[in-house]
Motif scaffolding. Structure first.
Motif, mmCIF file in Angstrom:
data_model
loop_
_atom_site.group_PDB
_atom_site.id
_atom_site.type_symbol
_atom_site.label_atom_id
_atom_site.label_comp_id
_atom_site.label_asym_id
_atom_site.label_seq_id
_atom_site.Cartn_x
_atom_site.Cartn_y
_atom_site.Cartn_z
ATOM 1 N N ASP A 175 0.682 -1.025 -0.031
ATOM 2 C CA ASP A 175 -0.007 -0.155 0.129
ATOM 3 C C ASP A 175 0.761 1.302 0.026
ATOM 4 O O ASP A 175 0.560 2.140 0.690
ATOM 5 C CB ASP A 175 -1.009 0.035 1.188
ATOM 6 N N ARG A 188 -6.970 6.563 7.140
ATOM 7 C CA ARG A 188 -6.291 6.769 5.972
ATOM 8 C C ARG A 188 -6.574 5.696 5.108
ATOM 9 O O ARG A 188 -7.013 4.528 5.434
ATOM 10 C CB ARG A 188 -4.668 6.788 6.129
ATOM 11 N N ASN A 218 -6.141 1.832 4.720
ATOM 12 C CA ASN A 218 -4.961 1.861 5.257
ATOM 13 C C ASN A 218 -4.730 0.573 6.548
ATOM 14 O O ASN A 218 -5.702 0.834 7.370
ATOM 15 C CB ASN A 218 -4.186 3.009 6.209
#
Length: 244
Positions: free
Chosen positions: A10, A173, A167
């Protein structure tokens, strides 16, 4: 030098001077003899090498000592998103290069343009190269018939691809990937996976101009937010022209 196990998930990288993922150097500082059990998932990689004006650009480069070292064991390269523009100024760069490997898994990736190369001295054994979407300017070291269980495109897709990846370390996030093939001025992004409730405020940052190009808003429910595709900016590298 030996590397056993590495996870890189990521992240987004773009417009770098030369290569991005050069596994022989990132993992072990210099060209490694063994690169085993690497897990590369959910990364967003595009236009690397664009500011060099050479053919050295690589979005993903796993070279195992130029293909002469021992085969990488159990590499896992899953659900990554890569892109080169059709008219990359450095010529056709390497979208993806995987040297010899054993029991590798390359699946669920979205490879758009550039050279896709799967090669190396002795080749790759027991490689699972499947369920990828591939638009390559050329294939090297393999053919479509060698790995038929992929979607090989002849031209750019006609429909957008929009991906939201929460996230795994910070619930506040996420990374959003937008392939705006339809060239829409505005796209709707499904944010259901983020668990937002009506009234949630948000800030989107353009990775190409992280500190200056921001969008703020308030989620009003309805599962989607609207993201403008116009007026986006690109940061200028120090001492160099702004990449297109």
């Amino acid at each position: 030098s030996i590397c056993f196990g590495y996870t890189d998930n990521d992240k987004y990288t773009y417009n770098k001077y030369c290569s991005n993922y050069k596994m022989s150097e990132i993992a072990c500082i210099y060209i490694a003899d063994y690169l085993n059990n690497f897990d590369i998932e959910g990364n967003i990689v595009f236009q690397n090498g664009i500011i060099t004006n050479t053919n050295k650009g690589r979005n993903f480069w796993w070279d195992n000592g130029g293909g002469t070292g021992p085969a990488a064991q159990n590499p896992r390269i899953v659900n990554n998103y890569m892109y080169y523009s059709k008219n990359h100024p450095s010529g056709v760069g390497s979208l993806f290069l995987l040297s010899q490997s054993a029991k590798g898994v390359v699946t669920g990736n979205y490879f758009m343009r550039g050279v896709m190369q799967v090669t190396g001295q002795g080749g790759s054994t027991n490689l699972n190269l499947s369920n990828n979407t591939i638009l390559a300017d050329s294939l090297a070291g393999f053919s479509q018939s060698s790995y038929p269980n992929n979607s090989y495109l002849l031209s750019e897709p006609s429909q957008n691809l929009i991906v939201v990846r929460p996230n795994q370390y910070d619930a506040n996030r996420a990374n959003i990937v937008i392939y705006n093939w339809q060239k829409l001025n505005t796209v709707n992004v499904d944010v259901m996976s983020l668990g937002w409730v009506a009234g949630t405020t948000y800030e989107l940052r353009n990775t190409q101009d992280y500190f200056n190009d921001k969008i703020t808003g308030t989620y009003n429910g309805g599962n989607t937010i609207s993201v403008s595709m116009t007026g986006r900016t690109v940061a200028q590298p120090i001492g160099m022209a702004t990449p297109a």
